[in-house]
Design a protein around this motif. Sequence first.
Motif, PDB file in Angstrom:
ATOM      1  N   PHE A  88      11.963  39.143  33.035  1.00 47.86           N
ATOM      2  CA  PHE A  88      12.353  38.436  31.741  1.00 47.86           C
ATOM      3  C   PHE A  88      11.320  37.642  31.200  1.00 47.86           C
ATOM      4  CE2 PHE A  88      14.434  34.950  29.305  1.00 47.86           C
ATOM      5  CZ  PHE A  88      15.152  35.657  28.866  1.00 47.86           C
ATOM      6  N   GLU A  89      10.742  36.888  31.988  1.00 41.00           N
ATOM      7  CA  GLU A  89       9.363  35.736  31.588  1.00 41.00           C
ATOM      8  C   GLU A  89       8.214  36.602  31.109  1.00 41.00           C
ATOM      9  OE1 GLU A  89       8.639  33.541  34.938  1.00 41.00           O
ATOM     10  OE2 GLU A  89      10.606  32.382  34.650  1.00 41.00           O
ATOM     11  N   ARG A  90       8.012  38.110  31.384  1.00 46.52           N
ATOM     12  CA  ARG A  90       7.008  38.741  30.903  1.00 46.52           C
ATOM     13  C   ARG A  90       7.193  39.447  29.853  1.00 46.52           C
ATOM     14  NH1 ARG A  90       4.680  40.855  36.644  1.00 46.52           N
ATOM     15  NH2 ARG A  90       3.563  38.846  37.431  1.00 46.52           N
ATOM     16  N   MET A  91       8.519  39.603  29.335  1.00 47.87           N
ATOM     17  CA  MET A  91       8.846  40.501  28.509  1.00 47.87           C
ATOM     18  C   MET A  91       8.330  39.992  27.139  1.00 47.87           C
ATOM     19  SD  MET A  91      12.837  41.274  29.120  1.00 47.87           S
ATOM     20  CE  MET A  91      13.106  42.309  27.359  1.00 47.87           C
ATOM     21  N   THR A  92       7.721  40.862  26.212  1.00 49.75           N
ATOM     22  CA  THR A  92       6.984  40.374  24.991  1.00 49.75           C
ATOM     23  C   THR A  92       7.744  40.263  23.846  1.00 49.75           C
ATOM     24  OG1 THR A  92       6.218  42.695  24.475  1.00 49.75           O
ATOM     25  CG2 THR A  92       4.613  41.370  25.848  1.00 49.75           C
ATOM     26  N   GLN A  93       8.990  41.130  23.876  1.00 48.30           N
ATOM     27  CA  GLN A  93      10.270  40.997  23.011  1.00 48.30           C
ATOM     28  C   GLN A  93      11.544  40.826  23.779  1.00 48.30           C
ATOM     29  OE1 GLN A  93       9.923  44.803  21.016  1.00 48.30           O
ATOM     30  NE2 GLN A  93       8.152  44.425  19.717  1.00 48.30           N
ATOM     31  N   LYS A  94      12.233  40.038  22.910  1.00 46.79           N
ATOM     32  CA  LYS A  94      13.641  39.845  23.728  1.00 46.79           C
ATOM     33  C   LYS A  94      14.562  39.885  22.594  1.00 46.79           C
ATOM     34  CE  LYS A  94      12.103  36.735  27.395  1.00 46.79           C
ATOM     35  NZ  LYS A  94      10.914  36.092  27.149  1.00 46.79           N
ATOM     36  N   ASN A  95      16.092  40.243  22.976  1.00 48.55           N
ATOM     37  CA  ASN A  95      17.097  40.340  21.945  1.00 48.55           C
ATOM     38  C   ASN A  95      18.139  39.757  22.664  1.00 48.55           C
ATOM     39  OD1 ASN A  95      17.967  42.255  23.734  1.00 48.55           O
ATOM     40  ND2 ASN A  95      17.608  43.890  22.094  1.00 48.55           N
ATOM     41  N   VAL A  96      19.243  39.683  21.970  1.00 52.66           N
ATOM     42  CA  VAL A  96      20.281  39.032  22.603  1.00 52.66           C
ATOM     43  C   VAL A  96      20.793  39.686  24.134  1.00 52.66           C
ATOM     44  CG1 VAL A  96      22.770  38.653  22.343  1.00 52.66           C
ATOM     45  CG2 VAL A  96      21.480  38.193  20.532  1.00 52.66           C
ATOM     46  N   VAL A  97      20.706  41.035  24.117  1.00 54.78           N
ATOM     47  CA  VAL A  97      20.967  41.772  25.221  1.00 54.78           C
ATOM     48  C   VAL A  97      20.309  41.166  26.419  1.00 54.78           C
ATOM     49  CG1 VAL A  97      20.983  44.130  26.207  1.00 54.78           C
ATOM     50  CG2 VAL A  97      21.756  43.704  24.088  1.00 54.78           C
ATOM     51  N   SER A  98      18.916  41.147  26.325  1.00 60.63           N
ATOM     52  CA  SER A  98      17.785  40.679  27.213  1.00 60.63           C
ATOM     53  C   SER A  98      18.340  39.395  27.677  1.00 60.63           C
ATOM     54  CB  SER A  98      16.330  40.834  26.866  1.00 60.63           C
ATOM     55  OG  SER A  98      16.030  40.278  25.740  1.00 60.63           O
ATOM     56  N   TRP A  99      18.419  38.327  26.736  1.00 62.77           N
ATOM     57  CA  TRP A  99      18.861  37.054  27.036  1.00 62.77           C
ATOM     58  C   TRP A  99      19.987  37.047  27.863  1.00 62.77           C
ATOM     59  CZ3 TRP A  99      16.122  32.660  26.722  1.00 62.77           C
ATOM     60  CH2 TRP A  99      14.881  32.822  25.719  1.00 62.77           C
ATOM     61  N   THR A 100      21.088  37.713  27.495  1.00 59.60           N
ATOM     62  CA  THR A 100      22.487  37.884  28.081  1.00 59.60           C
ATOM     63  C   THR A 100      22.190  38.425  29.622  1.00 59.60           C
ATOM     64  OG1 THR A 100      23.619  37.973  26.057  1.00 59.60           O
ATOM     65  CG2 THR A 100      24.768  38.806  27.997  1.00 59.60           C
ATOM     66  N   ALA A 101      21.537  39.211  29.785  1.00 64.61           N
ATOM     67  CA  ALA A 101      21.277  39.943  31.138  1.00 64.61           C
ATOM     68  C   ALA A 101      20.642  38.900  31.963  1.00 64.61           C
ATOM     69  CB  ALA A 101      20.314  41.264  30.932  1.00 64.61           C
ATOM     70  N   MET A 102      19.723  37.983  31.490  1.00 66.14           N
ATOM     71  CA  MET A 102      19.264  36.963  32.512  1.00 66.14           C
ATOM     72  C   MET A 102      20.370  35.991  32.612  1.00 66.14           C
ATOM     73  SD  MET A 102      16.361  36.364  34.057  1.00 66.14           S
ATOM     74  CE  MET A 102      17.178  35.890  35.560  1.00 66.14           C
ATOM     75  N   LEU A 103      21.088  35.802  31.580  1.00 65.61           N
ATOM     76  CA  LEU A 103      22.055  34.735  31.909  1.00 65.61           C
ATOM     77  C   LEU A 103      23.347  35.227  32.907  1.00 65.61           C
ATOM     78  CD1 LEU A 103      23.981  32.847  28.940  1.00 65.61           C
ATOM     79  CD2 LEU A 103      25.265  33.864  30.792  1.00 65.61           C
ATOM     80  N   VAL A 104      23.615  36.149  32.736  1.00 64.73           N
ATOM     81  CA  VAL A 104      24.769  36.946  33.707  1.00 64.73           C
ATOM     82  C   VAL A 104      24.074  36.954  35.056  1.00 64.73           C
ATOM     83  CG1 VAL A 104      25.752  39.038  34.153  1.00 64.73           C
ATOM     84  CG2 VAL A 104      26.007  38.117  31.645  1.00 64.73           C
ATOM     85  N   GLY A 105      22.903  37.323  35.233  1.00 70.39           N
ATOM     86  CA  GLY A 105      22.125  37.609  36.381  1.00 70.39           C
ATOM     87  C   GLY A 105      22.235  36.053  37.216  1.00 70.39           C
ATOM     88  N   TYR A 106      21.923  35.198  36.492  1.00 75.36           N
ATOM     89  CA  TYR A 106      21.878  33.884  37.150  1.00 75.36           C
ATOM     90  C   TYR A 106      23.420  33.465  37.509  1.00 75.36           C
ATOM     91  CZ  TYR A 106      17.043  32.139  35.445  1.00 75.36           C
ATOM     92  OH  TYR A 106      15.935  31.837  35.430  1.00 75.36           O
ATOM     93  N   GLY A 107      24.337  33.723  36.691  1.00 77.65           N
ATOM     94  CA  GLY A 107      25.573  33.426  37.076  1.00 77.65           C
ATOM     95  C   GLY A 107      26.280  34.405  38.107  1.00 77.65           C
TER      96      GLY A 107
END
Length: 146
Positions: A88-107
């Motif tokens: 996630f940190e290395r992604m040069t482009q992010k969108n709502v799906v990538s942010w949500t994937a990280m959020l869900v992963g944490y949860g």
Amino acid sequence: MISRLMQNGMEREAVDMFREMILAGFTMDQFTFGSVLTTCGSLLALGEGKQIHAYVIRTDHKDNVFMGSALVEMYSKCKSIKSGETIFERMTQKNVVSWTAMLVGYGQNGFSEEAVKIFFEMQRNGFEPDDFTLGSVISSCANLAS
């Protein structure tokens, strides 16, 4: 074909089909990689997921936002949240799906506080949460309260 196998509960067969496609010389696209990575996450097949990640890098698909999101999801489902964070940190482009994937992963991995933090970071970066994102952060908030 891989998605269809997965949708019919034949996850192991989907991964095997992916291997056969590679051996037969098929060119893979982001959708094929995304499907097989999702399958690896469902199977908790971290070793196979890492192998596919290496193949993604070798075939130069690593800078694709769709691919990054699929990798974050796969690592998170396989309980390798640190690897998911690194992707996630290395992604040069992010969108709502990538942010949500990280959020869900944490949860999913018991890091509810980090899920809430990344929700606010997502908004600070100009991304509007969708209904799935909101449901996920509410679930993390509920876990913090319990």
